[in-house]
Design a protein around this motif. Structure first.
Motif, mmCIF file in Angstrom:
data_model
loop_
_atom_site.group_PDB
_atom_site.id
_atom_site.type_symbol
_atom_site.label_atom_id
_atom_site.label_comp_id
_atom_site.label_asym_id
_atom_site.label_seq_id
_atom_site.Cartn_x
_atom_site.Cartn_y
_atom_site.Cartn_z
ATOM 1 N N HIS A 276 6.156 -10.882 -14.026
ATOM 2 C CA HIS A 276 4.811 -11.044 -13.512
ATOM 3 C C HIS A 276 3.972 -9.549 -13.556
ATOM 4 O O HIS A 276 3.037 -9.487 -13.870
ATOM 5 N N LEU A 277 5.004 -8.659 -13.064
ATOM 6 C CA LEU A 277 4.259 -7.551 -12.846
ATOM 7 C C LEU A 277 4.028 -6.770 -14.294
ATOM 8 O O LEU A 277 2.960 -6.138 -14.347
ATOM 9 N N VAL A 278 4.795 -7.006 -15.299
ATOM 10 C CA VAL A 278 4.454 -6.524 -16.550
ATOM 11 C C VAL A 278 3.210 -7.087 -17.200
ATOM 12 O O VAL A 278 2.405 -6.546 -17.574
ATOM 13 N N GLU A 279 3.339 -8.554 -16.971
ATOM 14 C CA GLU A 279 2.083 -9.386 -17.464
ATOM 15 C C GLU A 279 0.725 -9.114 -16.587
ATOM 16 O O GLU A 279 -0.150 -9.073 -17.253
ATOM 17 N N ALA A 280 0.852 -8.866 -15.194
ATOM 18 C CA ALA A 280 -0.365 -8.463 -14.710
ATOM 19 C C ALA A 280 -0.927 -7.092 -15.173
ATOM 20 O O ALA A 280 -2.241 -7.242 -15.403
ATOM 21 N N TYR A 281 -0.078 -6.166 -15.530
ATOM 22 C CA TYR A 281 -0.499 -4.823 -15.858
ATOM 23 C C TYR A 281 -0.997 -5.052 -17.139
ATOM 24 O O TYR A 281 -2.272 -4.556 -17.565
ATOM 25 N N TRP A 282 -0.499 -6.017 -18.014
ATOM 26 C CA TRP A 282 -0.761 -6.110 -19.556
ATOM 27 C C TRP A 282 -2.432 -6.656 -19.342
ATOM 28 O O TRP A 282 -3.133 -6.341 -20.272
ATOM 29 N N LYS A 283 -2.467 -7.711 -18.520
ATOM 30 C CA LYS A 283 -3.800 -8.271 -18.549
ATOM 31 C C LYS A 283 -4.897 -7.434 -18.110
ATOM 32 O O LYS A 283 -5.975 -7.165 -18.720
ATOM 33 N N GLU A 284 -4.643 -6.638 -17.122
ATOM 34 C CA GLU A 284 -5.551 -5.739 -16.589
ATOM 35 C C GLU A 284 -6.109 -4.568 -17.546
ATOM 36 O O GLU A 284 -7.118 -4.303 -18.049
ATOM 37 N N GLU A 285 -4.857 -4.118 -18.346
ATOM 38 C CA GLU A 285 -5.041 -3.167 -19.300
ATOM 39 C C GLU A 285 -6.108 -3.627 -20.553
ATOM 40 O O GLU A 285 -6.865 -3.299 -21.220
ATOM 41 N N HIS A 286 -5.842 -4.933 -20.868
ATOM 42 C CA HIS A 286 -6.656 -5.624 -22.055
ATOM 43 C C HIS A 286 -8.007 -5.871 -21.733
ATOM 44 O O HIS A 286 -8.721 -5.579 -22.731
ATOM 45 N N ILE A 287 -8.093 -6.436 -20.452
ATOM 46 C CA ILE A 287 -9.312 -6.641 -20.028
ATOM 47 C C ILE A 287 -10.174 -5.233 -19.970
ATOM 48 O O ILE A 287 -11.323 -5.154 -20.418
ATOM 49 N N ARG A 288 -9.574 -4.259 -19.551
ATOM 50 C CA ARG A 288 -10.285 -2.799 -19.581
ATOM 51 C C ARG A 288 -10.522 -2.413 -20.976
ATOM 52 O O ARG A 288 -11.358 -1.602 -21.083
ATOM 53 N N LYS A 289 -9.778 -2.780 -22.054
ATOM 54 C CA LYS A 289 -10.051 -2.280 -23.198
ATOM 55 C C LYS A 289 -11.027 -3.438 -23.944
ATOM 56 O O LYS A 289 -11.096 -3.273 -25.389
ATOM 57 N N GLY A 290 -11.515 -4.136 -23.532
ATOM 58 C CA GLY A 290 -12.627 -5.252 -24.032
ATOM 59 C C GLY A 290 -11.958 -6.348 -24.747
ATOM 60 O O GLY A 290 -12.479 -7.222 -25.383
ATOM 61 N N TYR A 291 -10.562 -6.836 -24.321
ATOM 62 C CA TYR A 291 -10.181 -7.810 -24.737
ATOM 63 C C TYR A 291 -10.707 -9.174 -24.013
ATOM 64 O O TYR A 291 -10.765 -8.946 -22.849
ATOM 65 N N ARG A 351 -23.216 -8.501 -34.509
ATOM 66 C CA ARG A 351 -23.624 -7.490 -33.534
ATOM 67 C C ARG A 351 -22.165 -7.927 -32.267
ATOM 68 O O ARG A 351 -22.075 -7.012 -31.573
ATOM 69 N N GLU A 352 -21.774 -8.755 -32.441
ATOM 70 C CA GLU A 352 -20.701 -9.287 -31.564
ATOM 71 C C GLU A 352 -19.275 -8.634 -31.743
ATOM 72 O O GLU A 352 -18.404 -8.674 -31.042
ATOM 73 N N LEU A 353 -19.121 -8.346 -33.167
ATOM 74 C CA LEU A 353 -17.629 -7.790 -33.579
ATOM 75 C C LEU A 353 -17.639 -6.259 -32.865
ATOM 76 O O LEU A 353 -18.598 -5.649 -32.667
ATOM 77 N N PRO A 354 -16.384 -6.030 -32.911
ATOM 78 C CA PRO A 354 -15.071 -6.641 -32.614
ATOM 79 C C PRO A 354 -14.732 -7.664 -31.719
ATOM 80 O O PRO A 354 -15.333 -7.383 -30.585
ATOM 81 N N ILE A 355 -14.508 -8.719 -32.139
ATOM 82 C CA ILE A 355 -14.221 -9.764 -31.070
ATOM 83 C C ILE A 355 -12.679 -9.796 -30.982
ATOM 84 O O ILE A 355 -11.725 -9.704 -32.053
ATOM 85 N N LYS A 356 -12.249 -9.423 -29.858
ATOM 86 C CA LYS A 356 -10.604 -9.386 -29.508
ATOM 87 C C LYS A 356 -10.309 -10.484 -28.513
ATOM 88 O O LYS A 356 -10.719 -10.222 -27.217
ATOM 89 N N LEU A 357 -9.255 -11.426 -29.219
ATOM 90 C CA LEU A 357 -8.765 -12.474 -28.298
ATOM 91 C C LEU A 357 -7.306 -12.412 -27.994
ATOM 92 O O LEU A 357 -6.675 -12.032 -28.948
ATOM 93 N N ALA A 358 -7.189 -12.113 -26.808
ATOM 94 C CA ALA A 358 -5.513 -11.972 -26.109
ATOM 95 C C ALA A 358 -5.040 -13.035 -25.453
ATOM 96 O O ALA A 358 -5.546 -13.899 -24.781
ATOM 97 N N GLU A 359 -3.557 -13.200 -25.699
ATOM 98 C CA GLU A 359 -2.936 -14.319 -24.914
ATOM 99 C C GLU A 359 -1.692 -13.815 -24.840
ATOM 100 O O GLU A 359 -0.989 -13.507 -25.913
ATOM 101 N N LEU A 360 -1.068 -14.154 -23.616
ATOM 102 C CA LEU A 360 0.426 -14.133 -23.498
ATOM 103 C C LEU A 360 0.909 -15.501 -24.094
ATOM 104 O O LEU A 360 1.025 -16.319 -23.302
ATOM 105 N N GLY A 361 1.221 -15.665 -25.334
ATOM 106 C CA GLY A 361 1.138 -17.032 -26.031
ATOM 107 C C GLY A 361 2.804 -17.441 -26.200
ATOM 108 O O GLY A 361 3.393 -16.604 -26.936
ATOM 109 N N THR A 362 3.267 -18.551 -25.510
ATOM 110 C CA THR A 362 4.558 -18.528 -25.844
ATOM 111 C C THR A 362 4.934 -19.455 -26.993
ATOM 112 O O THR A 362 4.130 -20.634 -27.342
ATOM 113 N N VAL A 363 5.742 -19.135 -27.866
ATOM 114 C CA VAL A 363 5.933 -19.767 -29.412
ATOM 115 C C VAL A 363 7.498 -20.134 -29.462
ATOM 116 O O VAL A 363 8.268 -19.716 -28.552
ATOM 117 N N TYR A 364 7.837 -21.089 -30.147
ATOM 118 C CA TYR A 364 8.948 -21.562 -30.550
ATOM 119 C C TYR A 364 9.402 -21.377 -32.181
ATOM 120 O O TYR A 364 8.565 -21.854 -32.895
#
Length: 633
Positions: A276-291, A351-364
């Motif tokens: 959770h701590l890793v992911e919380a940090y990750w999300k915060e940093e990504h939002i900060r970088k425009g993701y 004008r919108e680009l770059p668009i950066k879509l981010a997800e902690l996506g679980t794959v199998y």
RNA sequence: GCUCAUGUAGCUCAGUCGGUAGAGCACCUCCUUGGUAAGGAGGAGGUCACCGGUUCAAAUCCGGUCAUGAGCUCCA
């Protein structure tokens, strides 16, 4: 005729006539001659007893250089093969190279080598070392070599010879009764091999192809002294102790359960908190970088995977479809089709680009049963995935940002050493040559701009685009991929992605597919190993344990605990009626960074005794002082 | 998937020649109230991975399956 030998420092040595490389080394220093394992003459490697008969540039390699180690280990593998042939004459020899640490030799034999047999092989090797047999080089024609190995019945050697071009000179090396096809160079004699150990035996396919026969491989290591060998063996022991599977058991982080299924991870509360701590940090940093964060489903209809091409090129790694009202749905092995579908849900302007879509996506993904390994190789995992959709103009800047972003994030978790790889266009690929060149160039540019060292894996890219991989090393020196930055020339077309340009016409955007941590599971495993379970304070599930010395201080300890919790620190209290030494021992074993020990004196004075994990007692202090120290970490 | 090894209590591991299950730690109860890495006593806990076979009798021998480990091969 005098001979001039130029040394690496530019100095020159002159000799009246032909002279062996060994004697040149001896002329420099007897110690060098003793330690030298081979000579590099005009850039080519030779045995140390090679005769020099013309002017050359010479470099002498000892065990301390990478080349020196390779030669040393390669010679040891020959020594081992000789011992094996003496003990088990029916065994056929195949190949036996040096590897990153040590060497192996593959033998064709019906049964595996047992531990007892490894010991007897070692003993035989010791005898051969004592005999100090010289490694003798002989050059002969391919035909002569073929005849020789045919006569010996060594069919694998004959097979190796068959692929060597006809005109080439073949060299063989002989020590005592053992002859092997080998390019060399080798040590002058078996007596040079001072300390060795055979580590393990296992199966390996002839020429690494699973269609071929399974051979029996023996791995070993050798060093010029027992001291170095013992240090290496100690390192292996230490590495075992840091294995994330062992630490995870001790700290109760996760489990993988037979009944749930192999390669499927159960995150226990402690592991889940760290994640959770890793992911919380990750999300915060990504939002900060425009993701922009997105969420996508775990399954998708067959059409989607047809469009993306996964059913065409990735089906082997996907699980069988499930039938929902007559339609096939597949559990996702990747997040890209969903992210790109999100992009396609709206019309986009340049004008919108770059668009950066981010997800902690679980794959199998289907992984063959033999490759599963703790958290490092699993069948269900969460990628810290993002797709950057940009214009061709934005490429350079985006890649550069990505590399900085990745390296910063990895170092925030304490990692310092990385290995970076650039993988270029493979033979089979999609996309225009021009796009490949442009993308590959921008990857290079981004790394050069930051003076990063990287290895190039020519032709190692995915068929849909070139990539940069950043790897970190685990406890055993194995590299694990974290960051991957991949161009995709395939999906934008398949999904018919467009943006409206300044010219009011539709254009095809570039897509960069990237993960910084790679898989959360693997990253977590590497993180545990790297820190030996002693995580940085900010990642510890429990940061402080409050320990009352007797039951009389429970009330005061509760008060301290409450105050720490209020400050946002993850504190717990151990109220059991155990001796303080016992409670400290447990907190130490759980690798909790700090302990607040409170006895009669502390309760009376409103103080705490602080103790730090692995450091020990920090003394008695006021609560505020203690908080100050905690915040320093 | 392949080769080899392994699978006994929550954990780490004993278990002889086939004769009906053991230890330490952890857990629970009681005693103990202590000053920086293990206080004491008692108790509970097992379909010996699973399925089948041989045998009067199987944790033990044999076969199969599953899982784990070391590699091979493949990859985040």
């Amino acid at each position: 005729m005098s001979i001039k030998v130029t040394l690496p420092d530019g100095s020159e040595k002159h000799f009246p006539g032909s002279i062996s490389a060994y004697d040149v080394a001896k002329d420099i220093s007897p110690r060098l001659a003793d330690a030298a394992v081979c000579a590099e003459l005009d850039g080519k490697l030779y045995d140390i007893n090679t005769i020099i008969d013309h002017d050359v540039k010479a470099v002498f390699h000892t065990f301390s250089s990478a080349i020196g180690k390779e030669v040393y280990w390669h010679s040891t593998s020959h020594l081992m093969a000789q011992a094996v042939k003496q003990l088990f004459p029916d065994v056929l020899v195949t190949i036996g190279p040096a590897i990153d640490s040590g060497f192996y030799y593959d033998f064709d034999r019906d049964t595996n080598f047992t531990d007892e047999e490894l010991v007897s092989i070692e003993n035989k090797m010791k005898e051969l070392v004592k005999a100090d047999l010289p490694y003798l080089r002989t050059e002969l024609s391919k035909q002569e070599a073929s005849d020789l190995f045919a006569k010996m019945g060594e069919t694998y050697k004959a097979e190796l010879l068959a692929v060597i071009p006809d005109g080439d000179i073949i060299s063989i090396y002989q020590q005592g009764d053992f002859v092997d096809l080998c390019r060399g160079p080798h040590l002058p004699s078996t007596g040079k091999i001072k300390a060795f150990k055979l580590l393990k035996s296992s199966g390996a396919y002839w020429r690494g192809d699973e269609k071929n026969k399974m051979l029996k491989r023996i791995y070993g290591i050798s060093y010029p002294s027992n001291k170095e060998l013992n240090e290496y063996l100690l390192f292996l022991e230490e590495a075992k102790k840091r294995d994330h599977r062992k630490i995870a058991k001790d700290l109760d982080l996760f489990s993988i359960n037979d009944e749930v299924g192999p390669g499927l991870v159960l995150w226990h509360p402690n592991g889940a908190m760290i994640r959770h701590l890793v992911e919380a940090y990750w999300k915060e940093e990504h939002i900060r970088k425009g993701y922009k964060l997105v969420y996508t489903p775990h399954v998708g209809r067959a059409n989607l995977w047809e469009t993306s091409g996964h059913l065409g090129f990735y089906k082997d790694s996907m699980y069988a479809p499930m039938d929902i009202e007559g339609q096939d749905y597949y559990i996702k092995p990747m997040n890209c089709p969903f992210h790109l579908s999100i992009y396609n849900a709206n019309l986009h302007s340049y004008r919108e680009l770059p668009i950066k879509l981010a997800e902690l996506g679980t794959v199998y993904r289907y992984e063959r049963s033999g490759v599963l390994h703790g958290l490092m190789r699993v069948r269900g995992f969460t990628q810290d995935d993002a797709h950057i959709i940009c214009t061709p103009d934005q490429l350079n800047e985006e890649v550069e940002k990505l590399i900085t972003f990745s390296l910063n994030m990895l170092s925030h978790f304490g990692f310092e050493k990385f290995k970076i790889y650039l993988s270029t266009k493979p033979e089979k690929s999609v996309g225009e040559e021009e796009d490949w060149d442009k993308a590959t160039a921008s990857l290079r540019l981004a790394m050069d701009a930051q003076n990063l060292e990287y290895d190039v894996d020519y032709g190692g890219g995915a068929f849909y685009g070139p990539k940069i991989d950043i790897k970190i090393k685990d406890a055993l020196g194995r590299e694990w991929q974290c960051t991957t930055i991949q161009f995709d020339f395939n999906l934008p077309t398949r999904f018919d992605m467009t943006y409206v340009g300044a010219d009011n016409a539709p254009h095809r955007p570039y897509v960069i597919h990237r993960a910084v941590l790679g898989s959360i599971e693997r990253f977590f495993g590497t993180l545990i190993e790297y820190h030996s379970g002693n995580l940085p304070m900010w990642l510890c599930p429990t940061q402080i344990m409050v320990l009352p010395i007797t039951d009389a201080q429970i009330e005061y300890a509760n008060e301290i605990n409450e105050r720490l919790l209020l400050l946002g620190l993850r504190s717990e209290i151990d109220k059991r009626s155990e001796k303080i030494g016992y409670k400290i021992r447990e907190a130490e074993l759980k690798k909790i960074p700090f302990m607040c020990i409170v006895g009669k004196k502390e309760a009376e004075n409103g103080q705490v005794a602080l103790r730090q994990h692995t450091v020990g007692d920090l003394g008695v202090m006021s609560f505020d002082e203690a908080v100050l120290k905690l915040n320093e970490e």
